[in-house]
Design a protein around this motif. Structure first.
Motif, PDB file in Angstrom:
ATOM      1  N   ASP A  29       0.827  -1.338  -0.040  1.00  0.00           N
ATOM      2  CA  ASP A  29       0.351   0.010   0.022  1.00  0.00           C
ATOM      3  C   ASP A  29       0.926   1.489   0.373  1.00  0.00           C
ATOM      4  O   ASP A  29       1.890   0.920   1.191  1.00  0.00           O
ATOM      5  N   GLY A  30       0.433   2.040  -0.582  1.00  0.00           N
ATOM      6  CA  GLY A  30       1.368   3.069  -0.785  1.00  0.00           C
ATOM      7  C   GLY A  30       0.994   4.011   0.462  1.00  0.00           C
ATOM      8  O   GLY A  30       0.545   4.105   0.950  1.00  0.00           O
ATOM      9  N   ARG A  31       2.827   4.822   0.758  1.00  0.00           N
ATOM     10  CA  ARG A  31       2.570   5.511   2.176  1.00  0.00           C
ATOM     11  C   ARG A  31       2.342   6.996   1.811  1.00  0.00           C
ATOM     12  O   ARG A  31       2.665   7.643   0.434  1.00  0.00           O
ATOM     13  N   PHE A  33      -0.025   7.743   0.072  1.00  0.00           N
ATOM     14  CA  PHE A  33      -0.222   8.489  -1.331  1.00  0.00           C
ATOM     15  C   PHE A  33      -1.472  10.030  -1.512  1.00  0.00           C
ATOM     16  O   PHE A  33      -1.797  10.064  -2.475  1.00  0.00           O
ATOM     17  N   HIS A  34      -1.981   9.592  -0.090  1.00  0.00           N
ATOM     18  CA  HIS A  34      -3.017  11.166   0.184  1.00  0.00           C
ATOM     19  C   HIS A  34      -2.595  12.213  -0.370  1.00  0.00           C
ATOM     20  O   HIS A  34      -3.176  12.644  -1.443  1.00  0.00           O
ATOM     21  N   GLN A  35      -1.043  12.733  -0.014  1.00  0.00           N
ATOM     22  CA  GLN A  35      -0.368  13.731   0.163  1.00  0.00           C
ATOM     23  C   GLN A  35       0.357  13.582  -1.775  1.00  0.00           C
ATOM     24  O   GLN A  35      -0.090  14.236  -2.474  1.00  0.00           O
ATOM     25  N   PHE A  36       0.873  12.644  -1.884  1.00  0.00           N
ATOM     26  CA  PHE A  36       1.899  12.181  -3.081  1.00  0.00           C
ATOM     27  C   PHE A  36       0.170  12.275  -4.321  1.00  0.00           C
ATOM     28  O   PHE A  36       0.869  13.151  -5.284  1.00  0.00           O
ATOM     29  N   SER A  37      -0.450  11.937  -4.142  1.00  0.00           N
ATOM     30  CA  SER A  37      -1.847  11.951  -5.025  1.00  0.00           C
ATOM     31  C   SER A  37      -2.024  13.353  -5.284  1.00  0.00           C
ATOM     32  O   SER A  37      -2.049  13.691  -6.159  1.00  0.00           O
ATOM     33  N   ASP A  38      -1.633  14.604  -4.366  1.00  0.00           N
ATOM     34  CA  ASP A  38      -2.010  15.678  -4.565  1.00  0.00           C
ATOM     35  C   ASP A  38      -0.310  16.507  -5.127  1.00  0.00           C
ATOM     36  O   ASP A  38      -0.635  17.580  -5.807  1.00  0.00           O
ATOM     37  N   GLU A  43      -5.757  13.535 -10.728  1.00  0.00           N
ATOM     38  CA  GLU A  43      -7.367  13.428 -10.669  1.00  0.00           C
ATOM     39  C   GLU A  43      -8.537  12.841  -9.948  1.00  0.00           C
ATOM     40  O   GLU A  43      -7.688  11.623  -9.566  1.00  0.00           O
ATOM     41  N   LYS A  44      -9.059  13.644  -9.606  1.00  0.00           N
ATOM     42  CA  LYS A  44     -10.361  12.821  -8.073  1.00  0.00           C
ATOM     43  C   LYS A  44     -11.554  12.899  -8.819  1.00  0.00           C
ATOM     44  O   LYS A  44     -11.352  13.396  -9.598  1.00  0.00           O
ATOM     45  N   PRO A  45     -11.901  11.989  -8.416  1.00  0.00           N
ATOM     46  CA  PRO A  45     -11.421  11.112  -7.687  1.00  0.00           C
ATOM     47  C   PRO A  45     -10.868   9.845  -8.661  1.00  0.00           C
ATOM     48  O   PRO A  45     -10.227   9.264  -7.016  1.00  0.00           O
ATOM     49  N   VAL A  74      -6.098  -1.581  -6.167  1.00  0.00           N
ATOM     50  CA  VAL A  74      -6.569  -0.935  -6.458  1.00  0.00           C
ATOM     51  C   VAL A  74      -6.423  -0.088  -5.057  1.00  0.00           C
ATOM     52  O   VAL A  74      -5.511  -0.148  -4.673  1.00  0.00           O
ATOM     53  N   SER A  75      -6.347   2.213  -5.630  1.00  0.00           N
ATOM     54  CA  SER A  75      -6.034   3.063  -5.397  1.00  0.00           C
ATOM     55  C   SER A  75      -4.706   2.728  -5.535  1.00  0.00           C
ATOM     56  O   SER A  75      -4.081   2.561  -6.186  1.00  0.00           O
ATOM     57  N   ASP A  76      -4.330   2.723  -4.061  1.00  0.00           N
ATOM     58  CA  ASP A  76      -2.443   2.893  -3.961  1.00  0.00           C
ATOM     59  C   ASP A  76      -2.391   1.338  -3.786  1.00  0.00           C
ATOM     60  O   ASP A  76      -1.127   1.715  -3.075  1.00  0.00           O
TER      61      ASP A  76
HETATM   62  P1  ATP Z   1      -0.870   5.522   4.487  1.00  0.00           P
HETATM   63  O1  ATP Z   1       0.392   5.495   4.772  1.00  0.00           O
HETATM   64  O2  ATP Z   1      -1.365   4.824   5.336  1.00  0.00           O
HETATM   65  O3  ATP Z   1      -1.332   3.972   3.353  1.00  0.00           O
HETATM   66  P2  ATP Z   1      -2.279   7.668   3.032  1.00  0.00           P
HETATM   67  O4  ATP Z   1      -2.313   8.348   2.409  1.00  0.00           O
HETATM   68  O5  ATP Z   1      -1.611   6.065   0.924  1.00  0.00           O
HETATM   69  O6  ATP Z   1      -1.780   6.865   3.875  1.00  0.00           O
HETATM   70  P3  ATP Z   1      -4.676   5.393   1.653  1.00  0.00           P
HETATM   71  O7  ATP Z   1      -5.536   4.557   2.676  1.00  0.00           O
HETATM   72  O8  ATP Z   1      -3.590   3.735   1.391  1.00  0.00           O
HETATM   73  O9  ATP Z   1      -3.952   6.902   2.185  1.00  0.00           O
HETATM   74  O10 ATP Z   1      -5.581   6.231   0.559  1.00  0.00           O
HETATM   75  C1  ATP Z   1      -4.629   5.962  -0.603  1.00  0.00           C
HETATM   76  C2  ATP Z   1      -5.275   7.949  -0.524  1.00  0.00           C
HETATM   77  O11 ATP Z   1      -4.253   7.983  -2.317  1.00  0.00           O
HETATM   78  C3  ATP Z   1      -6.709   7.944  -1.372  1.00  0.00           C
HETATM   79  O12 ATP Z   1      -7.073   8.200  -0.441  1.00  0.00           O
HETATM   80  C4  ATP Z   1      -6.198   8.898  -2.516  1.00  0.00           C
HETATM   81  O13 ATP Z   1      -6.553   9.980  -2.239  1.00  0.00           O
HETATM   82  C5  ATP Z   1      -4.729   9.010  -3.061  1.00  0.00           C
HETATM   83  N1  ATP Z   1      -5.114   7.641  -4.396  1.00  0.00           N
HETATM   84  C6  ATP Z   1      -4.354   6.541  -5.241  1.00  0.00           C
HETATM   85  N2  ATP Z   1      -4.399   6.529  -6.027  1.00  0.00           N
HETATM   86  C7  ATP Z   1      -4.740   7.306  -6.144  1.00  0.00           C
HETATM   87  C8  ATP Z   1      -5.341   7.889  -7.802  1.00  0.00           C
HETATM   88  N3  ATP Z   1      -5.198   7.104  -8.673  1.00  0.00           N
HETATM   89  N4  ATP Z   1      -6.769   9.239  -8.403  1.00  0.00           N
HETATM   90  C9  ATP Z   1      -6.970   9.511  -7.278  1.00  0.00           C
HETATM   91  N5  ATP Z   1      -6.303   9.523  -6.137  1.00  0.00           N
HETATM   92  C10 ATP Z   1      -5.608   8.237  -5.418  1.00  0.00           C
END
Ligand code: ATP
Ligand code: ATP
Ligand code: MG
Ligand code: MG
Length: 257
Positions: A29-31, A33-38, A43-45, A74-76
Protein backbone atom coordinates in the motif's frame (compact mmCIF):
# COMPACT_ATOMS: atom_id res chain seq x y z
CA UNK A 1 32.31 -16.59 3.68
CA UNK A 2 35.19 -17.65 5.89
CA UNK A 3 34.43 -18.77 9.41
CA UNK A 4 35.32 -16.25 12.04
CA UNK A 5 34.75 -15.66 15.70
CA UNK A 6 32.12 -13.11 14.67
CA UNK A 7 29.94 -15.55 12.88
CA UNK A 8 27.84 -16.32 15.99
CA UNK A 9 25.95 -13.06 15.31
CA UNK A 10 24.11 -14.92 12.58
CA UNK A 11 22.34 -16.96 15.28
CA UNK A 12 20.44 -13.83 16.31
CA UNK A 13 18.51 -13.93 13.06
CA UNK A 14 15.17 -15.52 13.87
CA UNK A 15 13.31 -17.80 11.53
CA UNK A 16 10.26 -16.22 9.93
CA UNK A 17 8.95 -18.95 7.67
CA UNK A 18 5.35 -18.60 6.54
CA UNK A 19 3.09 -21.55 7.31
CA UNK A 20 3.52 -24.38 4.77
CA UNK A 21 0.71 -25.37 2.38
CA UNK A 22 -1.14 -22.09 2.77
CA UNK A 23 -1.91 -19.39 0.24
CA UNK A 24 0.33 -16.38 0.74
CA UNK A 25 -0.99 -12.89 0.07
CA UNK A 26 1.40 -9.97 0.04
CA UNK A 27 -0.42 -6.66 0.15
CA UNK A 28 1.43 -3.46 -0.58
CA UNK A 29 0.00 0.00 0.00
CA UNK A 30 1.36 3.41 -0.99
CA UNK A 31 2.73 5.44 1.91
CA UNK A 32 1.02 8.82 2.34
CA UNK A 33 -0.52 8.57 -1.13
CA UNK A 34 -3.18 11.03 -0.13
CA UNK A 35 -0.37 13.55 -0.07
CA UNK A 36 1.53 11.98 -2.97
CA UNK A 37 -1.57 12.17 -5.19
CA UNK A 38 -2.06 15.86 -4.30
CA UNK A 39 1.59 16.66 -4.98
CA UNK A 40 1.31 15.07 -8.40
CA UNK A 41 -2.12 16.50 -9.15
CA UNK A 42 -3.87 13.15 -9.61
CA UNK A 43 -7.34 13.58 -11.02
CA UNK A 44 -10.02 13.11 -8.37
CA UNK A 45 -11.54 10.76 -7.46
CA UNK A 46 -9.73 8.46 -9.91
CA UNK A 47 -6.64 9.25 -11.91
CA UNK A 48 -6.68 6.78 -14.79
CA UNK A 49 -2.97 7.10 -15.56
CA UNK A 50 -2.01 6.51 -11.93
CA UNK A 51 -4.10 3.34 -11.83
CA UNK A 52 -2.64 2.14 -15.11
CA UNK A 53 0.86 2.74 -13.80
CA UNK A 54 0.04 0.54 -10.80
CA UNK A 55 -1.38 -2.14 -13.13
CA UNK A 56 1.65 -2.05 -15.37
CA UNK A 57 3.92 -2.56 -12.35
CA UNK A 58 1.79 -5.49 -11.21
CA UNK A 59 1.95 -7.08 -14.66
CA UNK A 60 5.74 -6.77 -14.74
CA UNK A 61 5.88 -8.31 -11.28
CA UNK A 62 3.88 -11.34 -12.41
CA UNK A 63 6.18 -11.68 -15.42
CA UNK A 64 9.17 -11.80 -13.09
CA UNK A 65 7.84 -13.97 -10.25
CA UNK A 66 6.18 -17.09 -11.63
CA UNK A 67 4.91 -18.21 -8.21
CA UNK A 68 2.60 -15.20 -8.07
CA UNK A 69 -0.59 -16.49 -9.69
CA UNK A 70 -2.96 -13.57 -9.27
CA UNK A 71 -3.01 -9.92 -8.21
CA UNK A 72 -5.76 -7.48 -7.35
CA UNK A 73 -5.27 -3.74 -7.20
CA UNK A 74 -7.25 -0.69 -6.24
CA UNK A 75 -6.22 2.89 -5.39
CA UNK A 76 -2.65 2.79 -4.04
CA UNK A 77 -2.71 -0.88 -3.06
CA UNK A 78 -2.03 -4.23 -4.68
CA UNK A 79 -2.42 -7.77 -3.33
CA UNK A 80 -0.27 -10.56 -4.73
CA UNK A 81 -1.27 -14.19 -4.34
CA UNK A 82 1.30 -17.00 -4.19
CA UNK A 83 0.17 -20.55 -4.77
CA UNK A 84 -0.03 -22.84 -1.77
CA UNK A 85 2.90 -24.97 -2.85
CA UNK A 86 5.22 -22.03 -3.43
CA UNK A 87 8.72 -22.44 -2.05
CA UNK A 88 9.72 -18.91 -3.04
CA UNK A 89 12.67 -17.99 -0.79
CA UNK A 90 11.83 -21.03 1.34
CA UNK A 91 8.70 -19.07 2.33
CA UNK A 92 10.77 -16.66 4.42
CA UNK A 93 8.40 -13.77 5.18
CA UNK A 94 10.90 -10.92 5.34
CA UNK A 95 12.59 -12.01 2.10
CA UNK A 96 9.32 -12.36 0.22
CA UNK A 97 7.83 -9.11 1.49
CA UNK A 98 10.95 -7.03 0.98
CA UNK A 99 11.68 -8.36 -2.50
CA UNK A 100 8.15 -7.79 -3.74
CA UNK A 101 7.78 -4.32 -2.32
CA UNK A 102 11.18 -3.09 -3.48
CA UNK A 103 10.65 -4.60 -6.93
CA UNK A 104 7.30 -2.84 -7.18
CA UNK A 105 8.64 0.51 -5.94
CA UNK A 106 11.51 0.43 -8.42
CA UNK A 107 9.12 -0.36 -11.25
CA UNK A 108 6.88 2.49 -10.19
CA UNK A 109 9.75 4.95 -10.49
CA UNK A 110 11.07 3.43 -13.72
CA UNK A 111 7.67 3.50 -15.40
CA UNK A 112 6.60 6.90 -14.10
CA UNK A 113 7.72 8.81 -17.23
CA UNK A 114 5.84 6.45 -19.53
CA UNK A 115 2.54 7.15 -17.79
CA UNK A 116 3.20 10.79 -16.87
CA UNK A 117 5.43 12.16 -19.65
CA UNK A 118 4.61 15.73 -18.65
CA UNK A 119 4.82 15.33 -14.87
CA UNK A 120 8.01 15.26 -12.92
CA UNK A 121 8.26 12.81 -10.06
CA UNK A 122 8.63 15.29 -7.21
CA UNK A 123 8.67 13.10 -4.12
CA UNK A 124 9.73 9.53 -3.44
CA UNK A 125 6.95 6.98 -3.85
CA UNK A 126 7.18 4.24 -1.27
CA UNK A 127 5.03 1.33 -0.20
CA UNK A 128 4.49 -0.70 2.95
CA UNK A 129 3.92 -4.44 2.68
CA UNK A 130 2.78 -7.41 4.70
CA UNK A 131 2.39 -11.14 4.13
CA UNK A 132 -0.64 -13.07 5.28
CA UNK A 133 -1.26 -16.84 5.08
CA UNK A 134 -4.69 -18.18 4.24
CA UNK A 135 -5.39 -21.88 4.77
CA UNK A 136 -8.25 -22.40 2.30
CA UNK A 137 -9.42 -21.25 -1.12
CA UNK A 138 -12.66 -20.11 0.47
CA UNK A 139 -10.77 -17.67 2.67
CA UNK A 140 -8.64 -16.53 -0.27
CA UNK A 141 -11.87 -15.83 -2.18
CA UNK A 142 -13.23 -13.96 0.85
CA UNK A 143 -10.01 -11.97 1.05
CA UNK A 144 -10.35 -10.71 -2.52
CA UNK A 145 -14.09 -10.12 -2.04
CA UNK A 146 -13.22 -7.99 0.97
CA UNK A 147 -10.85 -5.87 -1.11
CA UNK A 148 -13.35 -5.51 -3.96
CA UNK A 149 -16.19 -4.52 -1.63
CA UNK A 150 -13.82 -1.95 -0.14
CA UNK A 151 -13.08 -0.68 -3.64
CA UNK A 152 -16.79 -0.30 -4.34
CA UNK A 153 -17.62 1.46 -1.07
CA UNK A 154 -14.68 3.87 -1.32
CA UNK A 155 -15.22 4.58 -4.99
CA UNK A 156 -18.89 5.28 -4.58
CA UNK A 157 -18.25 7.60 -1.66
CA UNK A 158 -15.37 9.38 -3.39
CA UNK A 159 -17.29 9.76 -6.66
CA UNK A 160 -20.19 11.38 -4.79
CA UNK A 161 -17.83 13.52 -2.75
CA UNK A 162 -15.89 14.90 -5.71
CA UNK A 163 -19.01 15.42 -7.80
CA UNK A 164 -20.49 17.51 -4.99
CA UNK A 165 -17.25 19.51 -4.85
CA UNK A 166 -17.35 20.03 -8.61
CA UNK A 167 -20.97 21.19 -8.30
CA UNK A 168 -19.78 23.97 -5.99
CA UNK A 169 -20.09 22.47 -2.49
CA UNK A 170 -17.32 22.90 0.06
CA UNK A 171 -15.55 19.80 1.43
CA UNK A 172 -17.40 20.27 4.70
CA UNK A 173 -20.79 20.54 3.00
CA UNK A 174 -20.10 17.48 0.86
CA UNK A 175 -19.13 15.45 3.95
CA UNK A 176 -22.31 16.52 5.73
CA UNK A 177 -24.51 15.60 2.78
CA UNK A 178 -22.94 12.13 2.58
CA UNK A 179 -22.92 11.38 6.30
CA UNK A 180 -24.90 8.21 7.01
CA UNK A 181 -26.08 7.73 3.42
CA UNK A 182 -26.52 4.21 2.02
CA UNK A 183 -25.97 2.97 -1.55
CA UNK A 184 -29.42 3.93 -2.96
CA UNK A 185 -29.12 7.48 -1.58
CA UNK A 186 -25.63 7.86 -3.02
CA UNK A 187 -26.84 6.61 -6.39
CA UNK A 188 -29.65 9.15 -6.21
CA UNK A 189 -27.20 11.99 -5.45
CA UNK A 190 -25.07 10.94 -8.41
CA UNK A 191 -28.10 10.61 -10.65
CA UNK A 192 -29.15 14.16 -9.80
CA UNK A 193 -25.65 15.34 -10.70
CA UNK A 194 -26.10 13.65 -14.05
CA UNK A 195 -23.99 10.54 -13.39
CA UNK A 196 -25.00 6.93 -13.82
CA UNK A 197 -22.63 5.11 -11.47
CA UNK A 198 -22.78 1.89 -13.47
CA UNK A 199 -21.52 3.68 -16.54
CA UNK A 200 -18.27 4.76 -14.91
CA UNK A 201 -15.19 2.85 -16.14
CA UNK A 202 -15.01 -0.69 -14.77
CA UNK A 203 -11.44 -0.05 -13.62
CA UNK A 204 -12.77 2.52 -11.13
CA UNK A 205 -15.72 0.45 -9.96
CA UNK A 206 -14.18 -3.03 -9.85
CA UNK A 207 -10.45 -2.51 -9.44
CA UNK A 208 -7.91 -4.50 -11.48
CA UNK A 209 -7.15 -8.22 -11.70
CA UNK A 210 -3.80 -9.33 -13.10
CA UNK A 211 -3.09 -12.95 -14.04
CA UNK A 212 -1.72 -15.22 -16.76
CA UNK A 213 -4.14 -16.18 -19.45
CA UNK A 214 -4.04 -18.13 -22.69
CA UNK A 215 -4.39 -15.79 -25.63
CA UNK A 216 -4.27 -16.40 -29.37
CA UNK A 217 -1.41 -14.54 -30.95
CA UNK A 218 -0.32 -14.11 -34.53
CA UNK A 219 3.26 -15.41 -34.59
CA UNK A 220 3.90 -14.93 -38.31
CA UNK A 221 2.27 -14.86 -41.71
CA UNK A 222 2.68 -17.77 -44.12
CA UNK A 223 3.50 -17.41 -47.84
CA UNK A 224 -0.17 -16.85 -48.73
CA UNK A 225 -0.31 -14.01 -46.26
CA UNK A 226 -2.50 -15.93 -43.84
CA UNK A 227 -1.83 -15.40 -40.16
CA UNK A 228 -0.33 -18.29 -38.18
CA UNK A 229 -1.77 -18.27 -34.68
CA UNK A 230 -0.51 -19.88 -31.48
CA UNK A 231 -1.88 -20.04 -27.98
CA UNK A 232 0.45 -18.09 -25.72
CA UNK A 233 0.38 -17.53 -22.01
CA UNK A 234 0.36 -13.83 -21.35
CA UNK A 235 -0.01 -11.65 -18.29
CA UNK A 236 -2.94 -9.29 -18.63
CA UNK A 237 -5.31 -7.08 -16.67
CA UNK A 238 -9.10 -7.22 -16.49
CA UNK A 239 -11.67 -5.31 -14.46
CA UNK A 240 -14.17 -7.93 -13.40
CA UNK A 241 -16.37 -8.95 -10.53
CA UNK A 242 -14.38 -11.39 -8.36
CA UNK A 243 -16.99 -11.75 -5.61
CA UNK A 244 -19.27 -14.08 -7.58
CA UNK A 245 -18.27 -17.49 -8.96
CA UNK A 246 -18.16 -16.66 -12.67
CA UNK A 247 -14.65 -15.24 -12.86
CA UNK A 248 -13.14 -18.09 -10.83
CA UNK A 249 -15.01 -20.70 -12.82
CA UNK A 250 -13.63 -19.21 -16.03
CA UNK A 251 -10.09 -19.27 -14.64
CA UNK A 252 -9.87 -22.45 -12.56
CA UNK A 253 -6.07 -22.60 -12.90
CA UNK A 254 -5.62 -19.60 -10.57
CA UNK A 255 -6.90 -21.33 -7.45
CA UNK A 256 -6.07 -24.92 -8.40
CA UNK A 257 -3.60 -26.68 -6.12
P1 ATP B 1 -1.12 5.40 4.34
O1 ATP B 1 0.32 5.82 4.30
O2 ATP B 1 -1.61 5.13 5.71
O3 ATP B 1 -1.46 4.31 3.39
P2 ATP B 1 -2.47 7.08 2.43
O4 ATP B 1 -2.52 8.58 2.33
O5 ATP B 1 -1.72 6.37 1.37
O6 ATP B 1 -1.93 6.72 3.87
P3 ATP B 1 -4.73 5.36 1.82
O7 ATP B 1 -5.84 4.97 2.73
O8 ATP B 1 -3.81 4.28 1.40
O9 ATP B 1 -3.96 6.58 2.51
O10 ATP B 1 -5.41 6.03 0.59
C1 ATP B 1 -4.72 6.32 -0.58
C2 ATP B 1 -5.10 7.69 -1.10
O11 ATP B 1 -4.31 7.98 -2.24
C3 ATP B 1 -6.53 7.81 -1.57
O12 ATP B 1 -7.38 8.20 -0.54
C4 ATP B 1 -6.45 8.87 -2.65
O13 ATP B 1 -6.53 10.14 -2.08
C5 ATP B 1 -5.06 8.71 -3.20
N1 ATP B 1 -4.99 7.97 -4.48
C6 ATP B 1 -4.37 6.78 -4.71
N2 ATP B 1 -4.49 6.41 -5.98
C7 ATP B 1 -5.22 7.37 -6.61
C8 ATP B 1 -5.68 7.56 -7.94
N3 ATP B 1 -5.43 6.65 -8.91
N4 ATP B 1 -6.38 8.66 -8.24
C9 ATP B 1 -6.64 9.59 -7.29
N5 ATP B 1 -6.23 9.48 -6.01
C10 ATP B 1 -5.52 8.39 -5.66
P1 ATP C 1 20.24 -13.35 -2.07
O1 ATP C 1 19.35 -13.06 -3.22
O2 ATP C 1 19.88 -14.52 -1.28
O3 ATP C 1 20.49 -12.12 -1.22
P2 ATP C 1 22.81 -12.75 -3.23
O4 ATP C 1 23.41 -13.38 -4.44
O5 ATP C 1 22.33 -11.36 -3.35
O6 ATP C 1 21.63 -13.70 -2.73
P3 ATP C 1 24.35 -11.95 -0.86
O7 ATP C 1 24.74 -12.82 0.26
O8 ATP C 1 23.36 -10.88 -0.61
O9 ATP C 1 23.87 -12.88 -2.06
O10 ATP C 1 25.69 -11.37 -1.44
C1 ATP C 1 25.79 -10.33 -2.31
C2 ATP C 1 26.75 -10.69 -3.44
O11 ATP C 1 26.63 -9.65 -4.40
C3 ATP C 1 28.20 -10.73 -3.04
O12 ATP C 1 28.61 -12.02 -2.73
C4 ATP C 1 28.89 -10.25 -4.29
O13 ATP C 1 29.16 -11.33 -5.18
C5 ATP C 1 27.90 -9.36 -4.97
N1 ATP C 1 28.16 -7.94 -4.76
C6 ATP C 1 27.43 -7.07 -4.03
N2 ATP C 1 27.92 -5.84 -4.09
C7 ATP C 1 29.01 -5.89 -4.87
C8 ATP C 1 29.98 -4.92 -5.31
N3 ATP C 1 29.90 -3.63 -4.95
N4 ATP C 1 30.97 -5.33 -6.12
C9 ATP C 1 31.04 -6.61 -6.51
N5 ATP C 1 30.18 -7.57 -6.13
C10 ATP C 1 29.18 -7.24 -5.33
MG1 MG D 1 -1.72 4.28 1.24
MG1 MG E 1 -4.50 2.56 0.31
Amino acid sequence: MANSKYEYVKSFEVEDKLMPSTWIVVRIDGRHFHQFSDEHEFEKPNDKQALELMNSCAEALLEEFKDVVFAYGVSDEYSFLFKKTSEFYQRRASKIVSILVSFFSSLYVMKWKTFFPLKELKTIPCFDARAICYPSTKIVRDYFSWRQVDCHINNQYNTCFWMLIKSGKTKREAQDILKGTQTPEKNEILFQLGINYNELPAMFRKGSCVFRDKVEEIVKYNQDGDPVKRLRTKVGTVHRDIIGDTFWREHPEILSD
